[in-house]
Scaffold this active site. Structure first.
Site, PDB file in Angstrom:
ATOM      1  N   ALA A 147       0.847  -1.185   0.000  1.00 48.71           N
ATOM      2  CA  ALA A 147       0.000   0.000   0.000  1.00 48.71           C
ATOM      3  C   ALA A 147       0.882   1.233   0.000  1.00 48.71           C
ATOM      4  O   ALA A 147       2.075   1.146   0.300  1.00 48.71           O
ATOM      5  CB  ALA A 147      -0.888   0.010   1.240  1.00 48.71           C
ATOM      6  N   MET A 148       0.278   2.372  -0.348  1.00 47.14           N
ATOM      7  CA  MET A 148       1.043   3.619  -0.422  1.00 47.14           C
ATOM      8  C   MET A 148       0.222   4.756   0.166  1.00 47.14           C
ATOM      9  O   MET A 148      -0.933   4.969  -0.210  1.00 47.14           O
ATOM     10  CB  MET A 148       1.398   3.895  -1.886  1.00 47.14           C
ATOM     11  CG  MET A 148       2.079   5.223  -2.123  1.00 47.14           C
ATOM     12  SD  MET A 148       3.698   5.299  -1.301  1.00 47.14           S
ATOM     13  CE  MET A 148       3.777   7.038  -0.902  1.00 47.14           C
ATOM     14  N   ASN A 190      -0.212   7.933  -0.097  1.00 50.67           N
ATOM     15  CA  ASN A 190      -0.452   9.232  -0.745  1.00 50.67           C
ATOM     16  C   ASN A 190      -1.427  10.062   0.090  1.00 50.67           C
ATOM     17  O   ASN A 190      -2.455   9.561   0.535  1.00 50.67           O
ATOM     18  CB  ASN A 190      -1.059   9.039  -2.131  1.00 50.67           C
ATOM     19  CG  ASN A 190      -0.322   8.002  -2.937  1.00 50.67           C
ATOM     20  OD1 ASN A 190       0.851   8.145  -3.194  1.00 50.67           O
ATOM     21  ND2 ASN A 190      -1.005   6.921  -3.287  1.00 50.67           N
ATOM     22  N   HIS A 249      -1.343   1.394   9.306  1.00 54.24           N
ATOM     23  CA  HIS A 249       0.008   1.854   8.942  1.00 54.24           C
ATOM     24  C   HIS A 249      -0.068   3.068   7.995  1.00 54.24           C
ATOM     25  O   HIS A 249       0.553   4.100   8.242  1.00 54.24           O
ATOM     26  CB  HIS A 249       0.755   0.684   8.278  1.00 54.24           C
ATOM     27  CG  HIS A 249       2.114   1.018   7.763  1.00 54.24           C
ATOM     28  ND1 HIS A 249       3.263   0.525   8.324  1.00 54.24           N
ATOM     29  CD2 HIS A 249       2.527   1.797   6.713  1.00 54.24           C
ATOM     30  CE1 HIS A 249       4.310   0.981   7.656  1.00 54.24           C
ATOM     31  NE2 HIS A 249       3.890   1.752   6.662  1.00 54.24           N
ATOM     32  N   GLU A 250      -0.861   2.938   6.954  1.00 57.51           N
ATOM     33  CA  GLU A 250      -0.916   4.036   5.969  1.00 57.51           C
ATOM     34  C   GLU A 250      -1.537   5.290   6.571  1.00 57.51           C
ATOM     35  O   GLU A 250      -1.141   6.408   6.238  1.00 57.51           O
ATOM     36  CB  GLU A 250      -1.670   3.608   4.708  1.00 57.51           C
ATOM     37  CG  GLU A 250      -1.120   2.362   3.998  1.00 57.51           C
ATOM     38  CD  GLU A 250       0.385   2.362   3.785  1.00 57.51           C
ATOM     39  OE1 GLU A 250       0.980   3.448   3.685  1.00 57.51           O
ATOM     40  OE2 GLU A 250       0.973   1.255   3.744  1.00 57.51           O
ATOM     41  N   GLU A 297       8.878   4.820   8.188  1.00 61.14           N
ATOM     42  CA  GLU A 297       8.405   3.442   8.118  1.00 61.14           C
ATOM     43  C   GLU A 297       8.440   2.731   9.471  1.00 61.14           C
ATOM     44  O   GLU A 297       7.522   1.988   9.820  1.00 61.14           O
ATOM     45  CB  GLU A 297       9.188   2.660   7.067  1.00 61.14           C
ATOM     46  CG  GLU A 297       9.023   3.202   5.644  1.00 61.14           C
ATOM     47  CD  GLU A 297       7.568   3.279   5.189  1.00 61.14           C
ATOM     48  OE1 GLU A 297       6.679   2.722   5.859  1.00 61.14           O
ATOM     49  OE2 GLU A 297       7.307   3.923   4.151  1.00 61.14           O
TER      50      GLU A 297
END
Ligand code: BES
Ligand code: ZN
Length: 893
Positions: free
Chosen positions: A278-279, A281, A313-314, A336
Site C-alpha cells: 500500500a502507499m 499518498n 500503517h498508511e 516506516e
C-alpha cells in the site's frame, strides 16, 4: 555546458518551487499521456540555470511549451526561453540554461511534456481490469520514493515541499481521483475534466492520481472527514471492513497526535496491479487488493489482520510522513519504523483480543535476523543515488525501526512518549525533520538524554547479545555484537536492560553502557525479597521453578540474551511449569535458535528446549516454533540425513498436540488467533508429510473441488489443504495440480489467488515445480503476484528453481528489474541453499549481473547461505546428536 549537473545527487537550492499547477491527459488506449505544468518558483540566488528532475519524459522545446515568466513590480510580464535544454538520464536531471542571469524573486516556469503509461508499477502507470467481460486499462500513480519525475518535471525530493493544483482529463465513463476533493467537473467532448482543490504544502512523492472505473462506499468520522473505499465494480462489500477500521483509526490518531487529520477527505482505493502492499499518498491511499479488501466468505483471519495493520500503517503516515516528512531518505526509517509501530498501537485498541503486541515479536525477530548479517546496514543510511532508495525499504527500516521505537517507548514510558510525539508533530507540521530532531523533542519531554542513548542504535548497524552468568554472589553481564556467522563484531551499545527473577513482581532495570557489569548479590537480593536460590549453583528441580531469571522482560529490547547453562535450565523448567508470559517464552526460544544457528549453542540444547513447548497454545509462540522447526528440518536433512526421519517425527509430535486440539473446522468460541494458528499448524504438518493430516486434507479438498461453499474447507485451512495436495502431485498424478489451477482461474479474490500460487511450488516432483514456476511467468499471473509463488519454493524444489532462475534471468530482469520485486527472486531461491559451493555459484552468477537495486540483497543472500553452510558443519560435528534425536522422537510416539 550544463555538465556540472550531470552527477548531482541532490538538487541545488538556488531555485525552489512553491506551487505546481499540473494538467494531465492520459490516453488509455494508446497508453500515452500529455501534460503541462506551470510551476511558481522563487529564485533565491542569481543563476543562469534551473535544475529539476524529469525521467522518461519528452520535454518539447518550442516557445509555447517551455518558458519562464517573470512579472516585474506589477508591470507586464517578461517571457524568457531557455537557450539550452539538457536531460541527464544518469540522475534524472532536467537542466534549463538561460542566456542571462535570472533576476531574484518570483517567476513561473511552464513546461509541456509527453510520457508513456508504463507497465512497471511506478511513476504514472497502467493497470488493467475486466469489466463486463472486457479487458480495460486504468491509469495510476506510484511516486514513492522518486518517481513523480516520471509523471511531470518537478523538484522530486521530500524536503522540497509545495502546493499542488491538479487537473485531469479522463474518458467519459471513468472517474479521476486525486489527493484533494473535486472542485469542478465538466464534460469536454469525449472527455471529462476533473479540477481538484489545491493541496496543502506537501512532498512530491505523496501526490497521487487514479483514472478508472470504480465503485465506492462511504462513511464519515465524528469530526466530519469523509472516508471512502473505492474498488472494482461489484466488490464494495469487501471494502466494509477496511472502511470501519479507517474511520476508527482516524479518530484514534486525531487524539494520539493531538492534531486533526489535515485534509477534507480520505480515499482508499484497491489497485489491481500494485508493487508494494500500500502507499500512503496524502488523502488518496492506494492498496493492493489483498491489503484492502476482505471477503467474509473467502478471506482468512490472517487476511483480515493484514488489512487492519496495513490501513492503520498508511493512516499513521498521514501524520508521520505526510504532515511531518523526513528531510532525506537517510531518515526513511522515521517514516516506516514509526508507522509500523503505531499500526500495532492502533490495532491493539481496535482489536484487543488479537494480542497484537505479542505478534509484534515477529517484526522484531525479522529485524534481528537481518541485522545479524555483516551485510546489514545502519538504520540511518547514506543515500547517494535515487536508485539506492528502493533497497532500504527493508526489515531494518521497518522492523528494526519499529522495534527501536518500542524499546524507547518502554524506556521513557507511554505517556511521556506520546506527549513528546505530539509536540514533535506540532513543531514540524508541514515541514521536514531528521532523526536528531525527534530525539531532541523526546529529550526535552522526558528529561533523558535520548540522543546519546539512540545514536548507538541508529548510527551503527547490528545489535548486542547480552551474556548472563550467575556466580556465587554475583550476576555478571557482558555485551558483544551478535552476528549470525558466529564471529564477534566490534559494536557496543547503550542497552536498556530489564530483568525479572522468580516472579514478575521482582523487576530490575538499568542502562548497560559498558562491556561488562557485575550486579552484586545485595542488589539482587533486595529485588527478589531475599530469595536465596538465585545464586546457588545446585538448585533442586522444585526450587528452579521459582528461581528463574529472565532478561529483556516482554522482549521490549532489541538484543539477544545468552544465559549460562544453569540459568538456561531454570528457564526451561519455568516454561514447562508455565511461569512465563508468551512474549518471554517467545524470546527464550527465538534467542536460543539464533544462538544455535550462529554455532554458539548446540542443536541438542535447542531441541531439548523446544521439547518444553509441547503444550504450547499461544499463537505467536507456536508460529515461532513452526518456523524454527522448518528451518531445523532443512538444515538437518543436509547435515544428518540418517536422523532426518526421527527428527521429523519429533517435530510432528511437537505440533500435533495443538493441531489436534484445534482440528480442521472453526469451533464455537474460537479466537481470532486460533483461526490463524489452525491454518499455520496444518500447513506445517502437511509439509512435514504427516500422513493423517494429508489424508484428511485430501478428503476436504475433494469436497471443496465439488462445492466451493462446503463447510469442510473454510478459508483459514485452505492453504494447508493446497499444500497437502501438492505434496502428493507428480507427473503421472497431476489432477490435484490441475484442480488448483482451476481454483486460481475461477477466483477473482486476490487472497485466494495468492493462496493457490503460494502452494504450487511445494511439490516433491521437480518437473511439476518447473511447470509451476513457468506458470508464474505466464500472462495468467499479474507481475505483482509472482512473489507469492516464489515464497512456495522449498528445499525439494531448490535445484530446479535455481536452474530456472538462471535460464530466465534476462526475462526476469527485463520484467521486474526496475522495481524492488526482483529482489524476491534472489532471496527466495538462494534461501534454500546451505553449502559453500552453492554460495560460490550464486556469487559467480550475479558477479556480472548485479546492479544497484539488487546489490545488497545478493550480498545478504550469499552471506545467509554461508551462515547455514557453517551451521550444517557444526551440526555434523555435534556429539551424541543422533541419540538425542532418536530419544526425543520415541518419547511420545
Ligand atoms: N510507503 C510505503 C510504500 C512503499 C514501499 C513505497 C516501498 C515505495 C517503496 C508504505 O507505507 C508501506 O510501508 N507499505 C507496506 C505495508 C505496511 C503495512 C508494512 C508495504 O507495502 O508492504
Ligand atoms: Zn509505510
Amino acid at each position: 555546458m550544463a555538465d556540472e549537473f550531470k552527477g548531482l545527487a541532490r538538487l541545488p537550492g538556488f531555485v525552489v518551487p512553491r506551487r505546481y499547477d499540473l494538467r494531465l491527459k492520459p490516453d488509455l488506449s494508446t497508453c500515452k499521456f500529455d501534460g503541462f505544468v506551470e510551476i511558481d518558483v522563487e529564485i533565491l540566488q542569481e543563476t543562469r540555470n534551473i535544475v529539476l528532475n524529469a525521467a522518461d519524459l519528452s520535454v518539447s522545446n518550442d516557445g509555447n511549451s517551455l518558458w519562464l515568466k517573470k512579472s516585474e513590480n506589477g508591470a507586464a510580464s517578461v517571457v524568457l526561453r531557455p537557450s539550452s535544454v539538457n536531460l541527464f538520464e544518469e540522475n534524472d536531471i532536467l537542466a534549463l540554461g538561460f542566456d542571462d542571469v535570472l533576476p531574484l524573486g518570483k517567476a513561473t516556469l511552464g513546461i509541456g511534456f509527453q510520457g508513456v503509461l508504463n507497465d512497471q508499477m511506478k511513476g504514472f502507470y497502467r493497470s488493467t481490469f475486466v469489466l463486463n467481460g472486457e479487458k480495460r486499462n486504468m491509469a495510476v500513480t506510484q511516486f514513492e520514493p522518486a518517481d513523480a519525475r516520471r509523471c511531470f518535471p518537478c523538484w522530486d525530493e521530500p524536503a522540497i515541499k509545495a502546493t499542488f493544483k491538479l487537473t485531469v482529463e479522463a474518458p467519459l465513463d471513468m472517474i479521476a481521483l486525486s489527493n484533494m476533493p473535486v472542485l469542478d467537473e465538466r464534460i469536454d467532448g469525449p472527455t471529462k475534466i476533473f479540477c481538484f482543490e489545491e493541496t496543502p504544502i506537501m512532498s512530491t512523492y505523496l501526490v497521487a492520481i487514479v483514472v478508472g472505473v470504480f465503485e465506492y462506499i462511504e462513511d464519515i468520522t465524528s469530526d466530519g472527514t469523509k472516508v471512502r473505499v473505492y474498488c472494482q465494480v461489484g466488490k464494495t462489500d469487501q471494502g466494509k471492513f477496511a472502511l470501519s477500521v479507517a474511520v476508527k483509526t482516524l479518530g484514534l490518531y486525531n487524539e494520539y497526535f493531538s492534531i486533526p487529520y489535515a485534509l477534507p477527505k480520505l480515499d482508499m482505493i484497491a489497485i489491481p496491479d500494485f508493487a508494494a502492499g500500500a502507499m500512503e499518498n496524502y488523502g488518496l491511499v492506494t492498496y493492493r487488493e489483498n491489503a484492502l479488501l476482505y471477503d467474509e466468505r473467502h478471506s482468512a483471519a490472517a487476511n483480515k489482520q493484514r488489512v487492519a495493520i496495513v490501513v492503520a500503517h498508511e493512516l499513521a503516515h498521514q501524520w508521520f510522513g505526510n504532515l511531518v516528512t523526513m528531510e532525506w531518505w537517510t531518515h526513511l526509517w522515521l517514516n516506516e519504523g514509526f508507522a509500523t509501530w503505531v499500526s500495532y498501537l492502533a490495532t491493539d485498541v481496535l482489536f484487543p483480543e488479537w494480542n497484537i503486541w505479542t505478534q509484534f515479536l515477529d517484526q522484531s525477530t525479522e529485524g534481528l535476523r537481518l541485522d545479524a548479517l555483516a551485510e546489514s546496514h545502519p538504520i540511518e543510511v547514506e543515500i547517494h543515488h535515487a536508485r539506492e532508495i528502493d533497497e532500504i525499504f527493508d526489515a531494518i527500516s521497518y522492523k528494526k525501526g519499529a522495534s527501536l521505537i518500542r524499546m524507547l517507548q518502554s524506556y521513557l514510558g507511554a505517556e511521556t512518549f506520546q506527549r513528546s510525539l505530539a509536540a514533535y508533530i506540532k513543531k514540524y507540521a508541514c515541514m521536514n525533520a531528521k532523526t536528531d530532531d525527534l530525539w531532541a523533542v523526546l529529550s526535552e519531554g522526558s528529561g533523558q538524554p535520548v540522543n546519546e542513548l539512540m545514536d548507538s542504535w541508529t548510527k551503527q548497524k547490528g545489535y548486542p547479545v547480552i551474556h548472563v552468568k550467575v556466580g556465587e554472589n554475583t550476576l555478571e553481564f557482558e555485551q558483544t555484537q551478535f552476528l549470525s556467522s558466529g564471529s564477534v563484531g566490534g559494536g557496543q551499545w547503550i542497552v536498556p536492560i530489564t530483568l525479572s527473577c522468580g516472579s514478575y513482581d521482582n523487576r530490575m532495570s538499568f542502562l548497560f553502557d559498558k562491556q561488562h557489569k557485575v550486579v552484586s548479590s545485595s542488589e539482587l537480593l533486595r529485588l527478589t525479597s531475599g530469595n536465596p536460590n538465585v545464586f546457588g549453583k545446585c538448585v533442586s528441580e522444585h526450587e528452579k521453578r521459582s528461581s528463574w531469571l529472565k532478561v529483556n522482560i516482554e522482549q521490549t529490547g532489541f538484543y539477544r540474551v545468552k544465559y549460562d547453562d544453569e540459568l538456561s535450565s531454570r528457564l526451561r523448567i519455568a516454561i514447562e511449569a508455565k511461569c512465563l508470559t508468551a512474549t518471554d517464552r517467545f524470546g527464550i526460544l527465538d534467542d536460543s535458535y539464533a544462538l544455535c544457528r550462529a554455532s554458539k549453542q548446540s542443536l541438542s540444547s535447542l531441541l531439548i528446549l523446544m521439547d518444553a513447548y509441547r503444550d504450547e497454545l499461544d499463537y505467536t509462540v507456536l508460529s515461532c516454533l513452526i518456523n524454527i522447526s522448518q528451518k531445523i528440518a532443512k538444515i538437518a536433512s543436509d547435515a544428518v540425513p540418517e536422523s532426518y526421519g526421527n527428527l521429523k517425527h519429533f517435530l510432528i509430535n511437537l505440533l500435533r498436540f495443538s493441531a489436534e486440539k484445534l482440528g480442521w473446522e472453526p469451533r464455537p468460541g474460537d479466537s481470532h488467533s486460533d483461526s490463524m494458528l489452525r491454518g499455520e499448524l496444518l500447513t506445517a504438518l502437511a509439509l512435514f508429510g504427516d500422513d493423517a493430516i494429508q489424508t484428511e486434507a485430501i478428503r476436504r479438498f475433494n469436497a471443496f473441488v465439488e462445492d466451493r461453499s462446503t463447510p469442510l474447507l473454510p478459508p483459514d485451512t485452505r492453504k494447508a489443504a493446497y499444500v497437502a495436495i501438492m505434496q502428493n502431485v507428480c507427473t503421472s498424478k497431476r489432477s490435484g495440480y490441475e484442480s488448483l489451477l482451476q481454483i486460481y482461474r475461477e477466483s477473482d479474490l486476490s487472497q485466494e489467488k495468492g493462496r493457490v500460487l503460494s502452494s504450487l511450488a511445494c511439490c516433491p516432483d521437480p518437473d511439476i515445480v518447473l511447470e509451476a514456476l513457468n506458470f508464474l511467468l505466464s500472462p495468467e499471473v499479474r507481475s505483482q503476484d509472482v512473489v507469492y509463488g516464489l515464497a512456495g519454493i522449498n528445499k525439494g524444489g531448490r535445484d530446479v528453481a535455481w536452474q530456472w532462475m538462471k535460464e530466465k534471468w534476462d526475462h526476469i530482469s527485463a520484467t521486474w528489474g526496475s522495481g524492488f520485486l526482483i529482489t524476491r527472486f534472489v532471496s527466495a531461491v538462494a534461501s534454500q541453499f546451505s553449502s559453500h559451493d552453492k554460495a560460490l555459484e550464486v556469487e559467480e552468477f550475479f558477479a556480472s549481473r548485479t546492479k544497484p537495486s539488487i546489490a545488497r540483497t545478493v550480498k545478504q543472500s550469499i552471506e545467509r547461505i554461508r551462515v547455514d553452510a557453517q551451521w550444517v558443519k557444526s551440526v555434523q560435528e555435534e556429539q551424541l546428536l543422533d541419540a538425542l534425536i532418536s530419544e526425543l522422537a520415541n518419547k511420545r510416539s
